[in-house]
Design an enzyme around this catalytic site. Structure first.
Site, short mmCIF file in Angstrom:
data_model
loop_
_atom_site.label_atom_id
_atom_site.label_comp_id
_atom_site.label_asym_id
_atom_site.label_seq_id
_atom_site.Cartn_x
_atom_site.Cartn_y
_atom_site.Cartn_z
CG HIS A 67 11.49 28.21 33.21
ND1 HIS A 67 12.62 28.97 33.65
CD2 HIS A 67 11.11 28.75 32.01
CE1 HIS A 67 12.68 29.55 32.75
NE2 HIS A 67 12.68 29.35 31.29
CG ASP A 108 10.53 30.31 28.67
OD1 ASP A 108 11.27 30.89 28.82
OD2 ASP A 108 10.11 29.31 28.32
CG ASP A 155 15.29 28.54 29.59
OD1 ASP A 155 16.41 26.40 28.87
OD2 ASP A 155 14.82 28.31 28.88
CG HIS A 166 15.60 32.49 28.69
ND1 HIS A 166 15.51 32.94 30.31
CD2 HIS A 166 14.92 31.70 28.26
CE1 HIS A 166 14.32 31.77 30.29
NE2 HIS A 166 14.42 30.92 29.16
ZN LIG Z 1 12.81 29.11 29.50
#
Ligand SMILES: [Zn+2]
Length: 967
Positions: free
Chosen positions: A234, A236, A346, A550
């Site tokens: 994951h 970001d 997420d 996000h």
């Molecule tokens: Zn995230």
């Protein structure tokens, strides 16, 4: 591992921002040694490590192992990272705390290591967030962050690493949650036996492994849970690092995965976010090409079908569509595949419009994990059918591992099986495994655990496979899963609806400008007066989509990210406005007649929706303004001596909107100290204390040249000031509030409140392509947990007539029932304007902000929809010679609206119209065009035909249709 040889180290500090390999290779390096400090915050140091493999170990597997100075109490991905290159510039592999090796080929070692001194914001304990100057270049200082702790050649012995994995997995049976007591006894005994024969100085690996093999080879129970393990990282797109660092995190992680795939034929890895793929393609075309080959083999799987893993609560309807359309189109263009799985582990809650949007994007399945973070109510299912506000269903799974950074430890696998809420009726769950955020993704240690857990007593059966394989099997075994209707509200992170107000304003404004730009550009192109700016529009959309990531739009990144984003939103607005102006000029022609353009979907003052006209001035009775009363033919507003509104009367219906003794447009200030996640959370206890902002520095009223009455009140509070303008327009219902706030508060929450005389048990909040109705009482713990909620352009309270509150740039809202003076219940509607969290950006929201609101009394939900569009897409006037016929007109029920008009992305010249039902009731309309249509079809969101259609459309509540019209 014992070093078999040292390496000679030299180093070069880049000084400024990162440079490509070719620049670094030509730089002049200084000598460097293990134990020396390196790396100012955000700096890059290139190390060159050269050595020779000793003759004695040339037949063995030799690796270069590096320790950049990692902190054991800090997670991988949240500290220094590196990327290793060969002298010819090809990438070898990333190095991260638990993945710190570089393979060595041949006898000579010559490795360039690009090391990034990313600062550490917290350790494993995420609650240790505290204000820090590290979040931007200008404040981070120059103190070296790291000390090179090791760099040496080592021999890796597969038998020893196998033994370590055996020991770890068998010992894992002894941790919590508890496995079968007999099995624990057997495992304990096996470890005892193994340790009895283990002599580190004279290691007989086979002898130590033998007693463990009995446990490892005992097969799984017949009823064992089945886990589909999916390699993942994951990443970001920005968070505690700027966008530019994410580009490098993606490259390092992909390099690791490709290396691991070369040595392990079973690894399957998913990578979401077309934007990340695009960065990889730009920065490392060779890595992109290698990954593309693995995609063709089905092992490297583009997943999610989105441009980025965006927030899904805040983006507008059309933007949410484009997230999927741009993502899927990128995957089709570069890999010939599209994802069948929406992959959003997420994001902070999920809008009730998503099931319909993902299904229209060709996606069958939905995955998230975040709802396990709910702080009040435990979500009752892990596998379910999620039903959207329009009634569309999508088969959905929440990984019961409660993490999207799985490590496949025995403890995690046992927890997954025990936590799975569908056990008994279903047998399968999914675990995404791999270190995220630049931690480097899956490791060979994780794969070793997976291999042992393939069929082992006491553990679920683990199989590495694609998410599609998991979902197909999960749906087949569970054809009648439980259903969940409406939004997936996250009972946490409610502050992300408000933090970093400039992100909210920038996003909303960009969405509205892009709507106008596409509409006018398409109209001009069809009229033959201008070319359609395909590339510039796509580029602008992609920028908006990236910033909906996000942690950017929600306001939870470091100051650097938000500083850049504010600049990006400003330049984006300029360039999109230039497209609008060019198209409008081409359409209206040279002239000096004032032409009014209406980009909204509802006609305004004789200007058709999506068209332009020269409007004759309407003579209206001008408003009157006295110090404490503003009056038009439609509305009478009374203000107290403090400039706070005490009465709003709709003249037509005689309705008073303000509750008896209540106040409207009242600024209220609360302490704001969330217990854990500063920028993310608003904790309910903020309500325990409130200060009304009623101090008056100046107060004057008047009537402007349009006959509009206004009152301007200037206020000061603590270190901040507010200028509040109350506006009442002739011929228009209700009152507008314009706020200019210079905000210098820390850990304070500012709200704008309205006490309204409406008795209702629920309120409607606009979301993508419709609205969601939420209870405003607290009958259940689920209702009570929704004390701060999202609305897009409007909130409506009434059954069905009541009040509407439209906004131009806020999202956080609350609607509460309160006792009404004189009996019964009234309600409070409040919009959340500003916060001052200290982490990750200690300067969050400091500076000037503007907000506009429109409170409409005696409003129906249809009035709320109209007010929302009018405030966000006001008609604009420019000089010209002629009006403009709308390209698309809907002739029929008023609840069918055009959300978007554009030319088709395949550049065929076809016109695309996105139409939806906006009120929550069925509707019908005829599609009329200003040109001769040759054919009309309904399409999916990628503009691919799915059904023939005539000009008549019949839509169910909140249905979205995309109409493709050939000219
Ligand atoms: Zn995230």
């Amino acid at each position: 591992m014992t070093p078999v040889a040292d390496v000679e180290i030299t180093a070069w500090d880049v000084g400024g921002e990162p440079v490509p390999f070719a620049v670094a290779a030509d730089a002049s390096y200084r000598t460097f040694s293990v134990g020396e400090a390196w790396g100012k915050p955000w700096g890059t140091t290139w190390f060159r490590m050269r050595g020779r493999v000793p003759g004695a170990v040339r037949h063995e597997r030799v690796e270069l192992v590096v320790d950049l100075g990692w902190q054991a109490d800090s997670a991988p991905g949240f500290q220094a990272e590196g990327l290793a290159y060969r002298p010819d510039g090809t990438v070898i592999k990333g190095v991260q705390p638990r993945n710190n090796w570089v393979p060595v080929d041949g006898d000579e070692v010559d490795v360039f290591l690009e090391a990034a001194a990313n600062p550490q914001f917290f350790g494993h304990d995420i609650d240790r967030f505290r204000p820090t100057p590290l979040g931007d270049l200008w404040s981070a200082g120059t103190e070296p962050q790291y000390t090179l702790a090791a760099a040496a050649l080592v021999v890796r012995d597969p038998a020893v690493t196998g033994l370590l994995a055996d020991l770890e997995v068998v010992a894992g049976l002894l941790t919590e949650p508890a496995t079968d007591p007999t099995l624990r006894a057997v495992a304990t005994h096996a470890i005892d036996r193994a340790l009895d024969v283990l002599d580190a100085q004279d290691l007989d690996v086979d002898a130590v492994r033998k007693p463990l093999a009995r446990v490892l080879e005992s097969p799984a129970n017949a009823s064992a849970h089945r886990i589909s393990a999916v390699g993942h990282a994951h990443i970001d797109s920005a968070w505690l690092w700027p966008l530019r660092e994410t580009r490098r995190k993606v490259a390092r992680t992909v390099a690791n995965v490709l290396e691991l795939m070369d040595s392990d034929g079973g690894l399957v890895y998913v990578m979401s976010a077309a934007q990340h793929w695009q960065w990889l393609r730009e920065d490392h075309p060779a890595l992109f090409e290698r990954a593309r080959q693995r995609v063709a083999e089905g092992r490297f799987v583009p997943v999610g079908g989105m441009w980025v893993e965006s927030d899904t609560v805040l983006p507008g309807g059309e933007a949410m569509v484009r997230q999927f359309a741009e993502g899927q189109r990128f995957f089709l263009e570069h890999f010939g595949v599209e994802s069948r799985v929406a992959w959003l582990p997420d994001s902070f809650g999920y809008s009730g419009a998503l099931p319909q949007i993902v299904r229209l994007a060709g996606i069958d399945y939905f995955l998230t994990q975040k709802i396990s973070w709910n702080r009040v109510n435990r979500f009752p299912h892990h596998t379910l059918e999620w039903i959207g506000i329009d009634g569309t269903a999508v088969f959905t799974h929440f990984p019961p591992a409660d993490t999207y950074n799985g490590e496949l430890t025995a403890r995690e696998l046992v927890y997954t099986a025990q936590n799975f809420r569908e056990k008994g009726v279903a047998t399968r769950s999914l675990i995404p495994f791999g270190y995220g955020d630049g931690g480097g993704g899956p490791t060979r240690e994780m794969l070793a655990r997976a291999a042992r857990a393939h069929d082992m007593e006491g553990l679920p059966r683990v199989r590495i496979e694609t998410p599609e394989a998991f979902f197909d099997a999960a749906r087949a075994e569970y054809p009648d899963p439980p259903q969940w209707y409406g939004e997936l509200y996250l009972e946490l992170h409610r502050g992300t609806l408000t933090s970093q107000a400039a992100m909210k304003r920038g996003n909303r404004r960009s969405e509205q400008l892009l709507r106008a730009a596409e509409l006018w550009a398409a109209t001009a192109a069809v009229a033959g007066v201008a070319d359609y700016p395909y590339d510039r529009l796509r580029e602008a959309w992609r920028t908006v989509l990236l910033h909906q990531f996000h942690d950017i739009l929600p306001g939870s990144s470091i100051g650097w990210v938000h500083r850049e984003a504010r600049q990006t939103y400003e330049s984006l607005a300029e360039s999109v406005q230039a497209l609008i102006t060019a198209a409008q000029s081409a359409l209206a022609g040279p002239g000096s007649t004032p032409i009014t353009f209406n980009a909204g979907p509802i006609a305004v003052d004789g200007v058709p929706a999506g068209g332009a006209a020269a409007v004759q001035a309407v003579t209206r009775q001008p408003a009157e303004a006295r110090r404490e009363e503003l009056r038009t033919d439609r509305t009478i507003v009374r203000l107290g001596p403090d400039g706070v509104i005490t009465s709003i009367v709709d003249v037509v219906t005689g309705t008073e909107a303000v509750a008896p003794g209540g106040r409207a447009a009242l600024l209220q200030l609360h302490p704001d100290y969330p217990a854990h996640w500063d920028a993310w959370d608003v904790d309910r206890h903020y309500r325990a204390s409130v200060v009304d902002v009623t101090d008056v520095r100046s107060y004057h009223t008047g009537v402007d040249e349009h006959g509009t009455a206004y009152a301007v009140i200037e206020r000061a509070f603590r270190s901040s000031t507010a200028r509040q303008t109350v506006i009442v327009r002739p011929g228009r219902p209700g009152v507008e509030i314009h706020l200019e706030i210079d905000w210098h508060e820390k850990q304070r929450l500012l709200k704008l409140g309205f006490d309204v005389d409406v008795h209702a048990d629920r309120a409607r909040f606009e979301t993508q392509f419709g609205h969601v109705a939420r209870a405003i009482h607290e009958n259940t713990s689920w209702d009570a947990a929704r004390f701060e909620v999202a609305a897009h352009r409007w909130v409506h309270l009434g059954e069905p007539v009541g009040v509407a509150l439209a906004n131009d740039s806020t999202y956080g809202h609350e609607v509460r029932r309160v006792a009404r003076r004189g009996g019964g219940m009234a309600a409070v509607v409040r919009a959340t304007l500003l916060r001052g969290p200290q982490f990750p950006d200690p300067d969050t929201d400091r500076g000037r902000h503007e907000f506009r609101f429109h409170l409409v009394p005696a409003a129906t939900p249809a009035d709320a929809v109209a007010a929302g569009y009018a405030l966000n897409l006001p008609p604009v006037e420019r000089p010209g010679a002629r009006g403009v016929q709308p390209l698309i007109v809907l002739d029929g029920d008023p609840n069918l609206l055009v959300e978007s008009v554009k030319l088709a992305d395949d550049r065929s010249g076809d016109v695309i119209a996105r139409i939806y039902e906006a009120h929550g009731v069925p509707g019908r309309a005829i599609v009329r065009t200003s040109f001769d249509p040759v054919a009309m079809v309904l399409t999916d969101l990628l503009e691919r035909p799915i059904a023939e259609t005539g000009p008549e459309l019949r839509l169910r509540p909140f249905q979205i249709v995309t109409v493709r019209i050939t000219r």
